[in-house]
Design an enzyme around this catalytic site. Structure first.
Site, PDB file in Angstrom:
ATOM      1  N   CYS A 103       0.837  -1.199   0.000  1.00  0.00           N
ATOM      2  CA  CYS A 103       0.000   0.000   0.000  1.00  0.00           C
ATOM      3  C   CYS A 103       0.872   1.250   0.000  1.00  0.00           C
ATOM      4  O   CYS A 103       1.539   1.551   0.978  1.00  0.00           O
ATOM      5  CB  CYS A 103      -0.912  -0.072   1.214  1.00  0.00           C
ATOM      6  SG  CYS A 103      -1.496   1.497   1.839  1.00  0.00           S
ATOM      7  N   CYS A 146       0.442   3.905   2.619  1.00  0.00           N
ATOM      8  CA  CYS A 146       0.984   3.466   3.910  1.00  0.00           C
ATOM      9  C   CYS A 146       2.472   3.782   3.980  1.00  0.00           C
ATOM     10  O   CYS A 146       2.986   4.210   5.011  1.00  0.00           O
ATOM     11  CB  CYS A 146       0.806   1.960   4.103  1.00  0.00           C
ATOM     12  SG  CYS A 146      -0.909   1.417   4.053  1.00  0.00           S
TER      13      CYS A 146
END
Ligand SMILES: Cc1cc2nc3c(=O)[nH]c(=O)nc-3n(C[C@H](O)[C@H](O)[C@H](O)COP(=O)(O)OP(=O)(O)OC[C@H]3O[C@@H](n4cnc5c(N)ncnc54)[C@H](O)[C@@H]3O)c2cc1C
Lengths: 311, 134
Positions: free
Chosen positions: B57, B60
């Site tokens: 991700c 993230c």
């Protein structure tokens, strides 16, 4: 609080493909260059499930391509991550760039801040944000394994993401407001072959639920009927908006939508400031961003060597 | 795994566990937690921000350096912890995590705030101060 100011020949804002290519060209022409990146390297590339139209890579996942880009770029320039430019101030001889805590000056700035996802703008979108709505299939797809979702949109990203979701085991249906997809034929063909159900000519009017998403209300534009599609998740890919809010006070010319206006040499309306990639609109693809980045850096080099604004 | 290479792995994997922190002391970096010891961490520290993330991700990854910096800034007041939702799916389900990154803010073991998506550092600082009264 600003501690000290560092000066560069070229500051590139944004470490997507446009910014990284611009930085390589700038550094290789002998200019002291740095890249300032608000988040992490790769821009939207790192969110792409699979890229099949960037020359030299038949098929590559976005994270891998982003890491290849990083390696290549870091041979020439430093990329400072977590540095979000909040203000660009054009002064007589230099450009001043400010983050929340640091400051840079440059002979020239190249803006390659790209774009981010557009919101759909229907009822329930705010309320259920984080409760079953997602704009990043590669980030969140996994949480919907074995569950039923809709993908809203009809362009390359929507179709590519729908295929990705299906691949990781999500039960996905695509909803598009027109009767044909905008996505390129190769993508559409794969969609047809995948058996992903399609709801065409239809608009999502409402996302509803109870604490979490429970479904969407869909208007069929041909018949005017509204039907109810129960789902656990809603993925939205309805285009992008440029990351230019931080430029509003700089005086740089933006078009009606907010894209930076440039000439063919990637000059903006302000001397010493250039722009490249998705932030300038047009065909928003990796290879185009790279091309514009190369042009922007080359123009910057020529202008710094021989300033047109002093002629 | 060929994500962001070593650099990225370091950022996310090289953190201490709470058992590495001596009694009475506070970490100056995010703790790595999983389903087996998250409860102990929540019991031990009154103010905990849990970063729910996964290696694939990008947002993230973008948030990671901000979390590192805030762990230093809030040392002694707020403990930051990172949980890999890929490896800890029961935790993700329990907290109805459907987007990452999600930050769960715990006060005395109870969730008092959830922040979804990467945000600028100052926004996060304010939300953390506000919800934990620190
Ligand atoms: C899901 C998805 C799939 C895609 N698939 C393909 C594909 O198959 N093929 C293809 O060619 N293209 C694809 N694209 C499009 C492609 O990713 C973009 O065209 C390309 O990434 C644009 O590059 P860029 O460098 O202009 O901007 P971006 O990639 O958007 O990068 C801009 C960078 O600037 C940073 N930034 C923004 N504001 C600031 C600030 N104020 N200060 C500092 N940094 C800032 C951002 O964090 C970001 O890292 C896809 C896009 C998506 C979302």
């Amino acid at each position: 609080m600003v501690s000290n100011t560092e000066h560069f020949n070229v500051v590139v804002v944004g470490a997507g493909p446009a910014g990284m290519t611009a930085a390589i060209y700038a550094a290789r022409s002998g200019m002291k260059t740095v890249i300032l990146e608000a988040g992490s390297v790769g821009g939207q590339v790192a969110e792409s499930p699979e890229i099949e139209n960037y020359l030299g890579f038949e098929s590559v996942n976005g994270m891998d391509l982003a890491s290849t880009f990083r390696k290549h770029t870091e041979r020439y320039v430093e990329i400072k991550e977590g540095e979000e430019i909040e203000q660009i101030i054009p002064e007589r001889e230099i450009i001043r760039l400010k983050t929340g805590w640091s400051e840079y000056t440059a002979d020239a700035a190249i803006i390659a801040t790209g774009a981010h996802h557009r919101k759909l703008g229907c009822n329930g979108e705010e309320e259920f944000s984080g409760r079953g709505i997602s704009y990043c299939a590669t980030c969140d797809g996994f949480f919907f394994k074995g569950k039923k979702v809709v993908m809203i949109g009809g362009g390359n990203t929507a179709v590519g993401d729908a295929l990705y979701l299906k691949n990781v085991g999500v039960d996905v249906t695509i909803i598009h407001r027109r009767d044909v997809f905008r996505a390129e034929a190769a993508h559409v063909k794969r969609l047809e072959e995948s058996g992903i159900p399609k709801i065409m000519n239809s608009e999502v009017r409402e996302i509803y639920g109870e604490k979490v998403v429970k479904g969407v209300k869909v208007l069929n534009k041909a018949t005017g009927d509204v039907s109810d599609v129960p789902v656990d998740g809603v993925f939205i890919a309805v285009g992008v908006v440029p990351n230019t809010d931080f430029l509003k006070e700089s005086g740089i010319k933006l078009d009606d939508i907010g894209y930076i206006v440039t000439d063919r040499e990637q000059r903006t309306s302000l001397p010493r400031i250039y722009a490249a990639g998705d932030v300038t609109g047009g065909l928003q693809q990796i290879i185009v961003g790279c091309g514009e980045g190369a042009v922007a850096a080359t123009t910057a080099y020529e202008d710094i060597s021989n300033p047109y604004w002093k002629k | 795994m060929s994500l962001f290479g070593k650099k990225h792995d370091d950022k996310h994997e090289a953190h201490k566990r709470h058992t590495d922190i001596p009694e009475g002391e506070f970490p100056d970096e995010p703790l790595i937690v999983d389903s087996s010891d998250i409860d102990a961490v929540l019991k031990r520290f009154p103010n905990v921000v849990v970063d729910c993330w996964a290696p694939w991700c990008r947002p993230c990854l973008a948030l990671a350096p901000v979390i590192d910096e805030m762990a230093v800034e809030f040392q002694g007041k707020v403990v930051f912890a990172k949980i890999n939702t890929d490896k800890n799916q029961s935790f993700a389900r329990k907290h109805q995590i459907m987007n990452i990154p999600t930050l769960l803010i715990f006060k005395n073991g109870e969730v008092v705030e959830r922040i979804i998506g990467a945000r600028p550092r100052r926004t996060l600082e304010n939300m953390i101060k506000e919800s934990l009264k620190v």
